[in-house]
Scaffold this motif. Sequence first.
Motif, PDB file in Angstrom:
ATOM      1  N   ASN A 101       0.802  -1.220   0.000  1.00  0.00           N
ATOM      2  CA  ASN A 101       0.000   0.000   0.000  1.00  0.00           C
ATOM      3  C   ASN A 101       0.839   1.276   0.000  1.00  0.00           C
ATOM      4  O   ASN A 101       0.285   2.364  -0.021  1.00  0.00           O
ATOM      5  N   ASN A 102       2.154   1.135   0.050  1.00  0.00           N
ATOM      6  CA  ASN A 102       3.011   2.310   0.171  1.00  0.00           C
ATOM      7  C   ASN A 102       3.400   2.864  -1.198  1.00  0.00           C
ATOM      8  O   ASN A 102       4.575   2.906  -1.562  1.00  0.00           O
ATOM      9  N   PHE A 103       2.405   3.305  -1.941  1.00  0.00           N
ATOM     10  CA  PHE A 103       2.670   3.847  -3.264  1.00  0.00           C
ATOM     11  C   PHE A 103       3.356   5.213  -3.183  1.00  0.00           C
ATOM     12  O   PHE A 103       4.069   5.604  -4.109  1.00  0.00           O
ATOM     13  N   THR A 104       3.126   5.968  -2.125  1.00  0.00           N
ATOM     14  CA  THR A 104       3.780   7.264  -2.001  1.00  0.00           C
ATOM     15  C   THR A 104       5.271   7.091  -1.721  1.00  0.00           C
ATOM     16  O   THR A 104       6.081   7.922  -2.143  1.00  0.00           O
ATOM     17  N   ARG A 105       5.652   6.030  -1.013  1.00  0.00           N
ATOM     18  CA  ARG A 105       7.069   5.732  -0.844  1.00  0.00           C
ATOM     19  C   ARG A 105       7.680   5.303  -2.172  1.00  0.00           C
ATOM     20  O   ARG A 105       8.829   5.649  -2.485  1.00  0.00           O
ATOM     21  N   PHE A 106       6.917   4.559  -2.931  1.00  0.00           N
ATOM     22  CA  PHE A 106       7.365   4.201  -4.278  1.00  0.00           C
ATOM     23  C   PHE A 106       7.586   5.467  -5.114  1.00  0.00           C
ATOM     24  O   PHE A 106       8.570   5.568  -5.847  1.00  0.00           O
ATOM     25  N   ALA A 107       6.676   6.439  -5.003  1.00  0.00           N
ATOM     26  CA  ALA A 107       6.809   7.689  -5.750  1.00  0.00           C
ATOM     27  C   ALA A 107       8.071   8.434  -5.326  1.00  0.00           C
ATOM     28  O   ALA A 107       8.796   8.981  -6.170  1.00  0.00           O
ATOM     29  N   ALA A 108       8.359   8.458  -4.037  1.00  0.00           N
ATOM     30  CA  ALA A 108       9.571   9.131  -3.557  1.00  0.00           C
ATOM     31  C   ALA A 108      10.823   8.449  -4.101  1.00  0.00           C
ATOM     32  O   ALA A 108      11.769   9.111  -4.548  1.00  0.00           O
ATOM     33  N   GLY A 109      10.829   7.128  -4.094  1.00  0.00           N
ATOM     34  CA  GLY A 109      11.972   6.398  -4.635  1.00  0.00           C
ATOM     35  C   GLY A 109      12.126   6.598  -6.128  1.00  0.00           C
ATOM     36  O   GLY A 109      13.250   6.687  -6.646  1.00  0.00           O
ATOM     37  N   ALA A 110      10.995   6.682  -6.839  1.00  0.00           N
ATOM     38  CA  ALA A 110      11.046   6.884  -8.289  1.00  0.00           C
ATOM     39  C   ALA A 110      11.560   8.276  -8.633  1.00  0.00           C
ATOM     40  O   ALA A 110      12.303   8.448  -9.611  1.00  0.00           O
ATOM     41  N   ILE A 111      11.184   9.286  -7.856  1.00  0.00           N
ATOM     42  CA  ILE A 111      11.662  10.646  -8.104  1.00  0.00           C
ATOM     43  C   ILE A 111      13.179  10.713  -7.969  1.00  0.00           C
ATOM     44  O   ILE A 111      13.873  11.375  -8.758  1.00  0.00           O
ATOM     45  N   LEU A 112      13.736  10.000  -6.999  1.00  0.00           N
ATOM     46  CA  LEU A 112      15.181  10.046  -6.769  1.00  0.00           C
ATOM     47  C   LEU A 112      15.972   9.391  -7.899  1.00  0.00           C
ATOM     48  O   LEU A 112      17.171   9.640  -8.031  1.00  0.00           O
ATOM     49  N   ILE A 113      15.306   8.545  -8.691  1.00  0.00           N
ATOM     50  CA  ILE A 113      15.992   7.928  -9.830  1.00  0.00           C
ATOM     51  C   ILE A 113      16.452   8.992 -10.830  1.00  0.00           C
ATOM     52  O   ILE A 113      17.487   8.846 -11.485  1.00  0.00           O
ATOM     53  N   ALA A 114      15.687  10.073 -10.927  1.00  0.00           N
ATOM     54  CA  ALA A 114      16.000  11.103 -11.919  1.00  0.00           C
ATOM     55  C   ALA A 114      17.240  11.911 -11.560  1.00  0.00           C
ATOM     56  O   ALA A 114      17.799  12.588 -12.432  1.00  0.00           O
ATOM     57  N   VAL A 115      17.678  11.865 -10.308  1.00  0.00           N
ATOM     58  CA  VAL A 115      18.786  12.729  -9.871  1.00  0.00           C
ATOM     59  C   VAL A 115      20.086  12.419 -10.619  1.00  0.00           C
ATOM     60  O   VAL A 115      20.692  13.320 -11.221  1.00  0.00           O
ATOM     61  N   PRO A 116      20.596  11.167 -10.616  1.00  0.00           N
ATOM     62  CA  PRO A 116      21.848  10.918 -11.338  1.00  0.00           C
ATOM     63  C   PRO A 116      21.716  11.094 -12.850  1.00  0.00           C
ATOM     64  O   PRO A 116      22.658  11.553 -13.506  1.00  0.00           O
ATOM     65  N   ILE A 117      20.552  10.741 -13.419  1.00  0.00           N
ATOM     66  CA  ILE A 117      20.358  10.907 -14.851  1.00  0.00           C
ATOM     67  C   ILE A 117      20.390  12.380 -15.220  1.00  0.00           C
ATOM     68  O   ILE A 117      21.016  12.786 -16.206  1.00  0.00           O
ATOM     69  N   ALA A 118      19.719  13.215 -14.409  1.00  0.00           N
ATOM     70  CA  ALA A 118      19.730  14.656 -14.669  1.00  0.00           C
ATOM     71  C   ALA A 118      21.132  15.227 -14.519  1.00  0.00           C
ATOM     72  O   ALA A 118      21.540  16.106 -15.286  1.00  0.00           O
ATOM     73  N   ALA A 119      21.890  14.726 -13.546  1.00  0.00           N
ATOM     74  CA  ALA A 119      23.258  15.219 -13.341  1.00  0.00           C
ATOM     75  C   ALA A 119      24.140  14.903 -14.549  1.00  0.00           C
ATOM     76  O   ALA A 119      24.901  15.759 -15.026  1.00  0.00           O
ATOM     77  N   VAL A 120      24.047  13.671 -15.055  1.00  0.00           N
ATOM     78  CA  VAL A 120      24.838  13.294 -16.226  1.00  0.00           C
ATOM     79  C   VAL A 120      24.382  14.078 -17.452  1.00  0.00           C
ATOM     80  O   VAL A 120      25.206  14.524 -18.272  1.00  0.00           O
ATOM     81  N   PHE A 121      23.076  14.276 -17.580  1.00  0.00           N
ATOM     82  CA  PHE A 121      22.554  15.037 -18.713  1.00  0.00           C
ATOM     83  C   PHE A 121      23.079  16.473 -18.693  1.00  0.00           C
ATOM     84  O   PHE A 121      23.507  17.003 -19.722  1.00  0.00           O
ATOM     85  N   LEU A 122      23.066  17.109 -17.532  1.00  0.00           N
ATOM     86  CA  LEU A 122      23.561  18.486 -17.429  1.00  0.00           C
ATOM     87  C   LEU A 122      25.057  18.555 -17.712  1.00  0.00           C
ATOM     88  O   LEU A 122      25.550  19.526 -18.302  1.00  0.00           O
ATOM     89  N   PHE A 123      25.778  17.516 -17.310  1.00  0.00           N
ATOM     90  CA  PHE A 123      27.220  17.487 -17.540  1.00  0.00           C
ATOM     91  C   PHE A 123      27.543  17.356 -19.028  1.00  0.00           C
ATOM     92  O   PHE A 123      28.527  17.915 -19.520  1.00  0.00           O
ATOM     93  N   LEU A 124      26.691  16.615 -19.758  1.00  0.00           N
ATOM     94  CA  LEU A 124      26.966  16.335 -21.166  1.00  0.00           C
ATOM     95  C   LEU A 124      26.136  17.161 -22.138  1.00  0.00           C
ATOM     96  O   LEU A 124      26.258  16.980 -23.353  1.00  0.00           O
ATOM     97  N   GLN A 125      25.309  18.072 -21.627  1.00  0.00           N
ATOM     98  CA  GLN A 125      24.322  18.717 -22.496  1.00  0.00           C
ATOM     99  C   GLN A 125      24.945  19.540 -23.616  1.00  0.00           C
ATOM    100  O   GLN A 125      24.358  19.680 -24.690  1.00  0.00           O
ATOM    101  N   ARG A 126      26.135  20.098 -23.410  1.00  0.00           N
ATOM    102  CA  ARG A 126      26.725  20.917 -24.471  1.00  0.00           C
ATOM    103  C   ARG A 126      27.096  20.099 -25.701  1.00  0.00           C
ATOM    104  O   ARG A 126      27.291  20.628 -26.783  1.00  0.00           O
ATOM    105  N   TYR A 127      27.227  18.765 -25.518  1.00  0.00           N
ATOM    106  CA  TYR A 127      27.563  17.905 -26.645  1.00  0.00           C
ATOM    107  C   TYR A 127      26.327  17.232 -27.253  1.00  0.00           C
ATOM    108  O   TYR A 127      26.388  16.724 -28.374  1.00  0.00           O
ATOM    109  N   LEU A 128      25.212  17.190 -26.519  1.00  0.00           N
ATOM    110  CA  LEU A 128      24.100  16.323 -26.901  1.00  0.00           C
ATOM    111  C   LEU A 128      23.382  16.782 -28.164  1.00  0.00           C
ATOM    112  O   LEU A 128      23.028  15.967 -29.010  1.00  0.00           O
ATOM    113  N   ILE A 129      23.151  18.067 -28.310  1.00  0.00           N
ATOM    114  CA  ILE A 129      22.368  18.550 -29.450  1.00  0.00           C
ATOM    115  C   ILE A 129      23.081  18.259 -30.765  1.00  0.00           C
ATOM    116  O   ILE A 129      22.502  17.697 -31.694  1.00  0.00           O
TER     117      ILE A 129
END
Length: 279
Positions: free
Chosen positions: A241-269
Amino acid sequence: MTRKMKSNLEVAGIYLVVIIMFVVILYPILWTLGASFNRSTSLATASLIPEVATLAHYEWLFGQSSLYLTWYKNTLMVAAANSIVATFLIALVAYAFSRYRFVGRKNGMYMFLLLQMFPSLMAMVALYIVLNMFGLLNSLVGLTLIYIGTAIPLNAFLVKGYFDTIPRELDESAKLDGAGHFRIFFTIMLPLAKPIIAVVALFNFMGPFMDFILPRILLRSPENFTLAVGLFNLINNAYANNFTRFAAGAILIAVPIAAVFLFLQRYLISGLSSGATKG
């Protein structure tokens, strides 16, 4: 209808499509973020904007839940190894197919194109047996090796197309100065191919965070789970029943991906727009 009016309608239509897509993409993210701050544990009583925001679910993940940090560490290790090793091997393979002429080169390129049509799941039985033979079942090493192996045919053709756009005169000039193949690869090709290398590295890093089926089949011990499998069990077993804990864990997944994206964004386009321009 005048030409100017027709042009304005086309622009308005484009903006309307962009706005609709923006809402479709952003709404689930905002709803998940809002749910992660709700006091309740059920999605039925959660809301987009919580009446009383709380960090209790995040505190639970990093405090009472001893396995969440382990799942996070496992996923980061697999993602980093896949991004670094697979990207390097892809660059080597793409360089060989771009610059050398050898027996089976054309058939090899056709094979890469053909393998892109079939997901690794189709070979799951064979992969399961092979990993079991070498004692790599229920192992992050075995999972990483599969990710690396499946990433090569998927991205080698893309990087090869970018290497083809780099003038061969640069290679010839370097050879006249006494440079060998590896020196040309590391000092000329890789620096000039940073955009496409960044794109491939980002895709390879994101893969283990997004994949669920493969680690679900290969991993058995909770301490070896990746985030996708761990979070699924979080709502499927004891904490159904702890779907809100699942939501919190899912939100944290985006942190490292966003960090790598920001680090590489000048090359991505430029990397995304220059990928398979030549075959």
